[in-house]
Motif scaffolding. Structure first.
Motif, mmCIF file in Angstrom:
data_model
loop_
_atom_site.group_PDB
_atom_site.id
_atom_site.type_symbol
_atom_site.label_atom_id
_atom_site.label_comp_id
_atom_site.label_asym_id
_atom_site.label_seq_id
_atom_site.Cartn_x
_atom_site.Cartn_y
_atom_site.Cartn_z
ATOM 1 N N GLY A 4 0.822 -1.214 0.000
ATOM 2 C CA GLY A 4 0.000 0.000 0.000
ATOM 3 C C GLY A 4 0.850 1.255 0.000
ATOM 4 O O GLY A 4 0.532 2.236 -0.680
ATOM 5 N N ARG B 110 2.393 1.599 -3.458
ATOM 6 C CA ARG B 110 1.387 1.942 -4.474
ATOM 7 C C ARG B 110 0.813 3.339 -4.268
ATOM 8 O O ARG B 110 -0.004 3.807 -5.069
ATOM 9 C CB ARG B 110 0.291 0.887 -4.470
ATOM 10 N N VAL C 171 -1.148 4.664 -1.761
ATOM 11 C CA VAL C 171 -2.553 4.798 -1.360
ATOM 12 C C VAL C 171 -2.735 5.142 0.131
ATOM 13 O O VAL C 171 -3.838 5.036 0.648
ATOM 14 C CB VAL C 171 -3.387 3.540 -1.748
ATOM 15 N N ASP D 169 -5.369 7.907 0.359
ATOM 16 C CA ASP D 169 -6.732 7.425 0.079
ATOM 17 C C ASP D 169 -7.302 6.684 1.285
ATOM 18 O O ASP D 169 -8.480 6.821 1.611
ATOM 19 C CB ASP D 169 -6.730 6.440 -1.091
ATOM 20 N N ILE D 170 -6.442 5.879 1.905
ATOM 21 C CA ILE D 170 -6.899 5.056 3.025
ATOM 22 C C ILE D 170 -7.205 5.930 4.237
ATOM 23 O O ILE D 170 -8.266 5.804 4.853
ATOM 24 C CB ILE D 170 -5.863 3.957 3.329
ATOM 25 N N ARG E 252 -10.503 7.754 3.827
ATOM 26 C CA ARG E 252 -11.731 6.967 4.025
ATOM 27 C C ARG E 252 -12.137 6.922 5.497
ATOM 28 O O ARG E 252 -13.308 7.043 5.838
ATOM 29 C CB ARG E 252 -11.533 5.537 3.523
ATOM 30 N N ILE F 70 -11.571 -1.324 0.864
ATOM 31 C CA ILE F 70 -10.178 -0.982 0.549
ATOM 32 C C ILE F 70 -9.514 -2.107 -0.240
ATOM 33 O O ILE F 70 -8.921 -1.884 -1.299
ATOM 34 C CB ILE F 70 -9.415 -0.657 1.851
ATOM 35 N N ASP G 246 -11.045 -2.478 -3.694
ATOM 36 C CA ASP G 246 -10.716 -1.408 -4.645
ATOM 37 C C ASP G 246 -9.238 -1.376 -5.020
ATOM 38 O O ASP G 246 -8.889 -0.968 -6.125
ATOM 39 C CB ASP G 246 -11.082 -0.038 -4.063
ATOM 40 N N PHE G 247 -8.348 -1.800 -4.085
ATOM 41 C CA PHE G 247 -6.913 -1.593 -4.335
ATOM 42 C C PHE G 247 -6.094 -2.868 -4.503
ATOM 43 O O PHE G 247 -4.936 -2.791 -4.914
ATOM 44 C CB PHE G 247 -6.284 -0.771 -3.194
ATOM 45 N N ILE H 47 -2.793 -4.986 1.007
ATOM 46 C CA ILE H 47 -2.820 -3.535 1.263
ATOM 47 C C ILE H 47 -2.881 -3.083 2.724
ATOM 48 O O ILE H 47 -2.208 -2.137 3.105
ATOM 49 C CB ILE H 47 -3.994 -2.842 0.483
#
Ligand code: IDP
Length: 148
Positions: free
Chosen positions: A12, A15, A17, A20-21, A24, A101, A104-105, A113
């Motif tokens: 994660g 990448r 993210v 993003d995490i 959320r 999560i 989606d990832f 992730i």
């Protein structure tokens, strides 16, 4: 208020993210009380995954979680342990629903992730394993009046 331990795993972080995490859980209404980017040592990895010691993939698990930095977090809120698990989705990203999560990832169980505590007991254990008391901050957010 309940607390849980969440960790963006090395995949994660690589990448890109983390943001993003975090977003959320913030949007959901939970409150961040501690966070750090860190390299997990072999010793910490073995303690963290102690319950999987006898599983065939234990070696892989330790290799993977120590393969690059992770983003460790403590989140607070009503029923945060179970709700965060729902937001993460099933362990295998191929079974995790879109909107979660992992759904989606992620694509494979070995690189899924995010980690999240699965019970009150594991949350307490994992928080103290990764964080010192002084690294956690208790504070009031006025917006909580509009969440609860
Ligand atoms: P959880 O992370 O959803 O709580 P656990 O069953 O506690 O799932 O497994 C811990 C981690 O071990 C998973 O997140 C996953 O990365 C990894 N894992 C679980 N099952 C397998 C497997 O069959 N092969 C490889 N890795 C696995």
């Amino acid at each position: 208020m309940e607390r849980t331990f969440l960790m963006v795993k090395p995949d994660g972080v690589q990448r890109g993210v983390i943001g993003d995490i975090v977003a959320r859980f913030e949007r959901k209404g939970f409150q961040l009380v501690g966070a750090k980017l860190m390299q997990v040592s072999r010793e910490l990895a073995e303690q963290h995954y102690a319950e999987h010691k006898e599983r065939p993939f234990f070696g892989e698990l330790v290799e993977f979680i120590t393969s690059g930095p992770v983003f460790a977090m403590v989140w607070e809120g009503e029923n945060v342990i179970a709700t965060a698990r729902q937001m993460m989705g099933k362990t295998n990203p191929q079974e995790a629903l879109p909107g979660t999560i992992r759904g989606d990832f992620g694509l494979t169980v070995g690189k899924n992730i995010i980690h999240g505590s699965d019970s009150k007991e594991s949350a307490a254990r994992e928080i103290q394993l990764f964080f010192k008391e002084e690294e956690l901050v208790s504070y009031n957010k006025l917006i909580n009046e509009w969440v609860y």
